[in-house]
Structure formats: C-alpha cells, structure tokens
Design a protein around this motif. Structure first.
Motif, PDB file in Angstrom:
ATOM      1  N   GLY A   8       0.807  -1.235   0.000  1.00 32.94           N
ATOM      2  CA  GLY A   8       0.000   0.000   0.000  1.00 32.94           C
ATOM      3  C   GLY A   8       0.829   1.269   0.000  1.00 32.94           C
ATOM      4  O   GLY A   8       0.718   2.092   0.918  1.00 32.94           O
ATOM      5  N   THR A  10       0.638   3.507  -2.543  1.00 35.89           N
ATOM      6  CA  THR A  10       0.089   4.464  -3.510  1.00 35.89           C
ATOM      7  C   THR A  10      -0.419   5.736  -2.859  1.00 35.89           C
ATOM      8  O   THR A  10      -0.686   6.719  -3.555  1.00 35.89           O
ATOM      9  CB  THR A  10      -1.066   3.824  -4.318  1.00 35.89           C
ATOM     10  N   ILE A  13       0.196   6.914   4.449  1.00 35.14           N
ATOM     11  CA  ILE A  13       1.322   6.533   5.307  1.00 35.14           C
ATOM     12  C   ILE A  13       2.320   5.652   4.552  1.00 35.14           C
ATOM     13  O   ILE A  13       3.538   5.815   4.679  1.00 35.14           O
ATOM     14  CB  ILE A  13       0.768   5.813   6.571  1.00 35.14           C
ATOM     15  N   ARG A  33      -2.079  -2.804  -5.579  1.00 33.41           N
ATOM     16  CA  ARG A  33      -3.020  -3.424  -6.527  1.00 33.41           C
ATOM     17  C   ARG A  33      -3.106  -2.635  -7.836  1.00 33.41           C
ATOM     18  O   ARG A  33      -3.568  -3.160  -8.835  1.00 33.41           O
ATOM     19  CB  ARG A  33      -4.408  -3.552  -5.902  1.00 33.41           C
ATOM     20  N   ASN A  34      -2.689  -1.369  -7.815  1.00 35.41           N
ATOM     21  CA  ASN A  34      -2.918  -0.503  -8.960  1.00 35.41           C
ATOM     22  C   ASN A  34      -1.591  -0.143  -9.647  1.00 35.41           C
ATOM     23  O   ASN A  34      -0.771   0.608  -9.099  1.00 35.41           O
ATOM     24  CB  ASN A  34      -3.643   0.764  -8.469  1.00 35.41           C
ATOM     25  N   LYS A  37      -1.090   3.788 -10.621  1.00 40.54           N
ATOM     26  CA  LYS A  37      -0.719   4.614  -9.466  1.00 40.54           C
ATOM     27  C   LYS A  37       0.702   4.278  -9.017  1.00 40.54           C
ATOM     28  O   LYS A  37       1.453   5.159  -8.611  1.00 40.54           O
ATOM     29  CB  LYS A  37      -1.667   4.334  -8.295  1.00 40.54           C
ATOM     30  N   ASP A  57      -3.204  -7.621  -5.123  1.00 39.48           N
ATOM     31  CA  ASP A  57      -4.503  -7.194  -4.612  1.00 39.48           C
ATOM     32  C   ASP A  57      -4.787  -7.983  -3.337  1.00 39.48           C
ATOM     33  O   ASP A  57      -4.946  -9.206  -3.383  1.00 39.48           O
ATOM     34  CB  ASP A  57      -5.590  -7.447  -5.678  1.00 39.48           C
ATOM     35  N   ALA A  59      -7.323  -8.219  -1.764  1.00 42.72           N
ATOM     36  CA  ALA A  59      -8.676  -8.806  -1.736  1.00 42.72           C
ATOM     37  C   ALA A  59      -8.706 -10.125  -2.519  1.00 42.72           C
ATOM     38  O   ALA A  59      -9.778 -10.680  -2.771  1.00 42.72           O
ATOM     39  CB  ALA A  59      -9.669  -7.822  -2.339  1.00 42.72           C
ATOM     40  N   ALA A  85      -0.809  -1.696   4.130  1.00 37.05           N
ATOM     41  CA  ALA A  85      -2.091  -1.421   3.443  1.00 37.05           C
ATOM     42  C   ALA A  85      -3.279  -1.841   4.306  1.00 37.05           C
ATOM     43  O   ALA A  85      -3.189  -2.779   5.101  1.00 37.05           O
ATOM     44  CB  ALA A  85      -2.137  -2.159   2.111  1.00 37.05           C
ATOM     45  N   GLY A  87      -7.612  -0.555   5.551  1.00 36.32           N
ATOM     46  CA  GLY A  87      -8.594   0.513   5.638  1.00 36.32           C
ATOM     47  C   GLY A  87      -9.954  -0.001   6.067  1.00 36.32           C
ATOM     48  O   GLY A  87     -10.130  -1.187   6.380  1.00 36.32           O
ATOM     49  N   MET A 105      -8.367  -7.884   3.690  1.00 34.19           N
ATOM     50  CA  MET A 105      -7.272  -6.986   3.276  1.00 34.19           C
ATOM     51  C   MET A 105      -6.418  -6.525   4.455  1.00 34.19           C
ATOM     52  O   MET A 105      -5.220  -6.310   4.311  1.00 34.19           O
ATOM     53  CB  MET A 105      -7.800  -5.793   2.488  1.00 34.19           C
ATOM     54  N   ASN A 106      -7.040  -6.378   5.637  1.00 27.35           N
ATOM     55  CA  ASN A 106      -6.255  -5.906   6.779  1.00 27.35           C
ATOM     56  C   ASN A 106      -5.478  -7.024   7.466  1.00 27.35           C
ATOM     57  O   ASN A 106      -4.433  -6.767   8.062  1.00 27.35           O
ATOM     58  CB  ASN A 106      -7.156  -5.232   7.821  1.00 27.35           C
ATOM     59  N   SER A 134      -4.203  -0.081  14.849  1.00 25.30           N
ATOM     60  CA  SER A 134      -4.849   1.212  15.075  1.00 25.30           C
ATOM     61  C   SER A 134      -5.400   1.269  16.492  1.00 25.30           C
ATOM     62  O   SER A 134      -5.755   0.233  17.084  1.00 25.30           O
ATOM     63  CB  SER A 134      -6.010   1.377  14.089  1.00 25.30           C
ATOM     64  N   LYS A 163      -8.156  -4.633  13.260  1.00 25.97           N
ATOM     65  CA  LYS A 163      -6.969  -4.003  13.847  1.00 25.97           C
ATOM     66  C   LYS A 163      -6.584  -4.680  15.171  1.00 25.97           C
ATOM     67  O   LYS A 163      -5.408  -4.686  15.545  1.00 25.97           O
ATOM     68  CB  LYS A 163      -7.192  -2.496  14.019  1.00 25.97           C
ATOM     69  N   VAL A 192      -4.511  10.335  10.996  1.00 20.63           N
ATOM     70  CA  VAL A 192      -3.731  10.904   9.902  1.00 20.63           C
ATOM     71  C   VAL A 192      -4.617  11.275   8.705  1.00 20.63           C
ATOM     72  O   VAL A 192      -5.513  10.492   8.326  1.00 20.63           O
ATOM     73  CB  VAL A 192      -2.659   9.869   9.440  1.00 20.63           C
ATOM     74  N   GLY A 195      -5.974   8.827   2.565  1.00 21.39           N
ATOM     75  CA  GLY A 195      -7.155   8.378   1.832  1.00 21.39           C
ATOM     76  C   GLY A 195      -8.109   7.571   2.711  1.00 21.39           C
ATOM     77  O   GLY A 195      -9.178   7.150   2.254  1.00 21.39           O
TER      78      GLY A 195
HETATM   79  N1  LIG Z   1      -5.134   7.276   8.559  1.00 21.07           N
HETATM   80  C1  LIG Z   1      -5.273   6.995   9.850  1.00 21.07           C
HETATM   81  O1  LIG Z   1      -5.681   7.852  10.658  1.00 21.07           O
HETATM   82  C2  LIG Z   1      -4.938   5.624  10.374  1.00 21.07           C
HETATM   83  C3  LIG Z   1      -5.064   5.394  11.756  1.00 21.07           C
HETATM   84  C4  LIG Z   1      -4.728   4.135  12.252  1.00 21.07           C
HETATM   85  C5  LIG Z   1      -4.296   3.151  11.404  1.00 21.07           C
HETATM   86  N2  LIG Z   1      -4.201   3.387  10.062  1.00 21.07           N
HETATM   87  C6  LIG Z   1      -3.727   2.290   9.189  1.00 21.07           C
HETATM   88  O2  LIG Z   1      -2.660   2.760   8.395  1.00 21.07           O
HETATM   89  C7  LIG Z   1      -2.573   1.969   7.198  1.00 21.07           C
HETATM   90  C8  LIG Z   1      -2.383   2.884   6.004  1.00 21.07           C
HETATM   91  O3  LIG Z   1      -3.568   3.632   5.821  1.00 21.07           O
HETATM   92  P1  LIG Z   1      -3.599   5.140   5.291  1.00 21.07           P
HETATM   93  O4  LIG Z   1      -4.205   5.942   6.358  1.00 21.07           O
HETATM   94  O5  LIG Z   1      -2.295   5.529   4.737  1.00 21.07           O
HETATM   95  O6  LIG Z   1      -4.723   4.991   4.152  1.00 21.07           O
HETATM   96  P2  LIG Z   1      -4.725   5.230   2.571  1.00 21.07           P
HETATM   97  O7  LIG Z   1      -4.128   6.550   2.233  1.00 21.07           O
HETATM   98  O8  LIG Z   1      -6.134   4.969   2.179  1.00 21.07           O
HETATM   99  O9  LIG Z   1      -3.771   4.094   2.007  1.00 21.07           O
HETATM  100  C9  LIG Z   1      -4.179   2.750   1.991  1.00 21.07           C
HETATM  101  C10 LIG Z   1      -3.270   1.971   1.072  1.00 21.07           C
HETATM  102  O10 LIG Z   1      -3.733   0.601   1.087  1.00 21.07           O
HETATM  103  C11 LIG Z   1      -3.936   0.207  -0.256  1.00 21.07           C
HETATM  104  N3  LIG Z   1      -4.977  -0.808  -0.409  1.00 21.07           N
HETATM  105  C12 LIG Z   1      -6.277  -0.722  -0.064  1.00 21.07           C
HETATM  106  N4  LIG Z   1      -6.925  -1.833  -0.431  1.00 21.07           N
HETATM  107  C13 LIG Z   1      -6.010  -2.634  -1.036  1.00 21.07           C
HETATM  108  C14 LIG Z   1      -6.065  -3.898  -1.647  1.00 21.07           C
HETATM  109  N5  LIG Z   1      -7.212  -4.595  -1.739  1.00 21.07           N
HETATM  110  N6  LIG Z   1      -4.941  -4.429  -2.178  1.00 21.07           N
HETATM  111  C15 LIG Z   1      -3.768  -3.737  -2.118  1.00 21.07           C
HETATM  112  N7  LIG Z   1      -3.653  -2.522  -1.559  1.00 21.07           N
HETATM  113  C16 LIG Z   1      -4.770  -1.981  -1.024  1.00 21.07           C
HETATM  114  C17 LIG Z   1      -4.320   1.474  -1.000  1.00 21.07           C
HETATM  115  O11 LIG Z   1      -4.153   1.258  -2.395  1.00 21.07           O
HETATM  116  P3  LIG Z   1      -5.118   1.955  -3.522  1.00 21.07           P
HETATM  117  O12 LIG Z   1      -4.478   3.280  -3.830  1.00 21.07           O
HETATM  118  O13 LIG Z   1      -5.060   1.008  -4.661  1.00 21.07           O
HETATM  119  O14 LIG Z   1      -6.475   2.106  -2.918  1.00 21.07           O
HETATM  120  C18 LIG Z   1      -3.331   2.448  -0.381  1.00 21.07           C
HETATM  121  O15 LIG Z   1      -2.064   2.322  -0.996  1.00 21.07           O
HETATM  122  C19 LIG Z   1      -3.840   1.129   7.158  1.00 21.07           C
HETATM  123  O16 LIG Z   1      -3.547  -0.189   7.591  1.00 21.07           O
HETATM  124  C20 LIG Z   1      -4.754   1.811   8.177  1.00 21.07           C
HETATM  125  O17 LIG Z   1      -5.674   0.915   8.738  1.00 21.07           O
HETATM  126  C21 LIG Z   1      -4.507   4.617   9.524  1.00 21.07           C
END
Ligand SMILES: NC(=O)c1ccc[n+]([C@@H]2O[C@H](COP(=O)([O-])OP(=O)(O)OC[C@H]3O[C@@H](n4cnc5c(N)ncnc54)[C@H](OP(=O)(O)O)[C@@H]3O)[C@@H](O)[C@H]2O)c1
Length: 281
Positions: A8, A10, A13, A33-34, A37, A57, A59, A85, A87, A105-106, A134, A163, A192, A195
């Motif tokens: 993840g 793209t 974080i 997966r993409n 990107k 991917d 999923a 990766a 969400g 996915m998680n 998280s 999580k 954070v 996305g």
């Molecule tokens: N943001 C927060 O406040 C927060 C807080 C606690 C924990 N976290 C954890 O931090 C991690 C990173 O999240 P983020 O906040 O940086 O979110 P993000 O910007 O949405 O990034 C998520 C990444 O995961 C990838 N992803 C999603 N579904 C996928 C799939 N089926 N196969 C492969 N890749 C996939 C996305 O790829 P695409 O571009 O293809 O969608 C993207 O690169 C996650 O595990 C999240 O649970 C985040």
C-alpha cells in the motif's frame, strides 16, 4: 542498506514511509493493486532505481501468492516487511475468495504474505515485521465464529476487529519467530489525513472531509513506521504495540493467547480452502 517490502504505497502513510526509507538508501519492494498509481509513485521516489513494484490485490489470495512467488524468485533476502495497506469498508463486501473484505485486506492477506516472506526474512539482517494496527482496536468486539459478518455488518466494528487481529498476529509472530531472530511489532500511526475513510458517502463522508484538515499529515503519520523500520528499536523489541515511536499499552482485549491461536487457525483454514495448502510450514 536494507531491503524493505511494503504494502500500500500508492497513498498516505505507505507512500511517505516508502519515500523516506528510499531516500535513506534502502531498496523498496512495493506491493500494490494498482499498476498505474504505482508507476506514478515510482517516479516520485528519491532513488527510483532502488524501487521494485509487484502487483498485489489484498482482496485476492491468488494475487498475493503470485506477487510473493515473483519476489521469492528475484530476491534472496528481506530485512523489513511492512504490513501497511488496509482501511475501513463502508458497506459489507465479500471478496472473490468468499471472505469479508475488511478482514481479508487488513489481516488475512497479510498473514499469507508474511508466511510466504519468512524464508527471505530468515536470511535478512536484523529482520523485522511491522504491522499497522490502530487505536480503533479498543472498540473491537472479536467474534471468531462470525469472521464473515453473517450476523450483521457494522463497518467500524469490522475495522476495529481487524486491527485487534493485527495485534494478535504481531504477538503470535513475535513468540513463534523468537528463535529465528525475527522481531514482530504493531503500531498506531496517529490520526492521519490520508485516503482513509474516503469511500464513505453521505453524512459520514461529509464529517470525515470536515475533520481531515485537523489531522496530522501523512509525513508525520509515517514516523512510527519509519522509526521501527530504520532504528534498533524495531529489532530489539518484539511483540509490542507502538505509538508516537514508543511502546504503548494496548487494550486488555489484546492479551489473549487463545484468540491469537484462533486467529491463526482461522487464517490457515481460509488459505487452505482457497489455495489448497497451509502456508505455515
Ligand atoms: N489514517 C489513519 O488515521 C490511520 C489510523 C490508524 C491506522 N491506520 C492504518 O494505516 C494503514 C495505512 O492507511 P492510510 O491511512 O495511509 O490509508 P490510505 O491513504 O487509504 O492508504 C491505503 C493503502 O492501502 C492500499 N490498499 C487498499 N486496499 C487494497 C487492496 N485490496 N490491495 C492492495 N492494496 C490496497 C491502498 O491502495 P489503492 O491506492 O489502490 O487504494 C493504499 O495504498 C492502514 O492499515 C490503516 O488501517 C490509519
């Protein structure tokens, strides 16, 4: 210099973590997966010659297996695995493998990825596995008899559960891999602006948009991941949960060896059902 595999990259974080570690001279294997990107991300890396992309991917367990087979063919060792990766999924989605998407996915796909990468990690230098959990785990209501949410789906509970499972996974790995010299930790990155949550529509979607400017940026949100990847702390400590670069106390729900074992069994069962083999050799 280290070899780092991260899922993840793209956005958010993962992108900032990959960028910082690449800037520090490390080789980055991005599993995304993409492809489109990912190419864009590669062009933004400080040292693009030290970045490799594998389509994966989360999923789709077959896609994870294909990516890991390709990595195993090309690389002899791996120092850092960052299970980044993930969400939240607003509406219930079942993957083509027949599993609930948030769980797959998680947690489930990272379980497969981790076990497939163990032969390489065992040859790594100060090898470590870092999993993004998280603070949401505090709201979990773990239910190993209903991992596919057949009794009803609530997106935040599904996410909180996944999580919490990440914490069980890190703890289980830390015990299992102690004799192999591989450390395994989990972390909360902060709240954070990424996305995360972008797929929500309606009132929740609007609220998330309103909140985002008040959250920390992704560069700051990547700091605990970078700390665990790039300093001794990520190797000397194992089985812990980190926040703000420091060990933190997770919810008491996170201390449950029976649940660690049930999660492991549930992941193996699903992978065996879909791929026909047990990845825990
Ligand atoms: N943001 C927060 O406040 C927060 C807080 C606690 C924990 N976290 C954890 O931090 C991690 C990173 O999240 P983020 O906040 O940086 O979110 P993000 O910007 O949405 O990034 C998520 C990444 O995961 C990838 N992803 C999603 N579904 C996928 C799939 N089926 N196969 C492969 N890749 C996939 C996305 O790829 P695409 O571009 O293809 O969608 C993207 O690169 C996650 O595990 C999240 O649970 C985040």
């Amino acid at each position: 210099m280290k070899t780092v595999l991260i899922t993840g990259t793209t956005s958010g974080i993962g992108f900032e973590t990959a960028k910082a570690l690449n800037k520090a001279g490390h080789t980055i294997l991005m599993l995304n997966r993409n492809a489109e990107k990912s190419e864009k991300v590669m062009s933004q890396m400080p040292q693009p010659a030290h970045v490799d992309f594998y389509r994966c991917d989360l999923a789709d367990l077959r896609s994870v297996k294909k990516a890991t087979d390709e990595v195993l063919k090309k690389y002899e060792s791996l120092d850092i695995l960052l299970n980044n990766a993930g969400g939240i999924v607003p509406e219930k989605v079942m993957t083509k493998d027949g599993y609930e998407l948030t769980f797959q996915m998680n947690q489930l796909s990272h379980f497969l990825l981790t076990y497939e990468m163990l032969p390489l990690l065992k040859k790594g230098k100060e090898p470590r596995i870092i999993t993004l959990s998280s603070e949401a785990h505090r709201a979990a209501k773990p239910d190993f008899d209903d991992l596919e949410c057949e009794n009803g789906y609530a997106s935040f509970t599904a996410y909180a559960n996944a999580k919490l499972y990440n914490l069980y996974f890190a703890k289980q790995l830390s015990k299992e891999l102690k004799s192999s010299g591989i450390a395994a930790n989990a972390l909360h990155p902060g709240v954070v602006n990424t996305g995360f949550g972008d797929k929500y529509k309606g009132i929740i979607g609007s609220l998330i948009k309103l909140l985002k400017p008040f959250l920390i940026n992704a560069q700051k949100g990547a700091q605990t991941s970078i700390h665990l990847a790039a300093t001794e702390a990520g190797y000397e400590k194992s089985g812990l949960y980190f926040k703000n670069k420091k060990p933190a106390k997770p919810h008491k729900l996170a201390f449950n060896e029976e649940f660690e074992n049930r999660l492991k069994a549930a992941c193996i069962e699903r992978i065996e059902k879909t791929l026909g083999y047990n990845p825990v050799k």
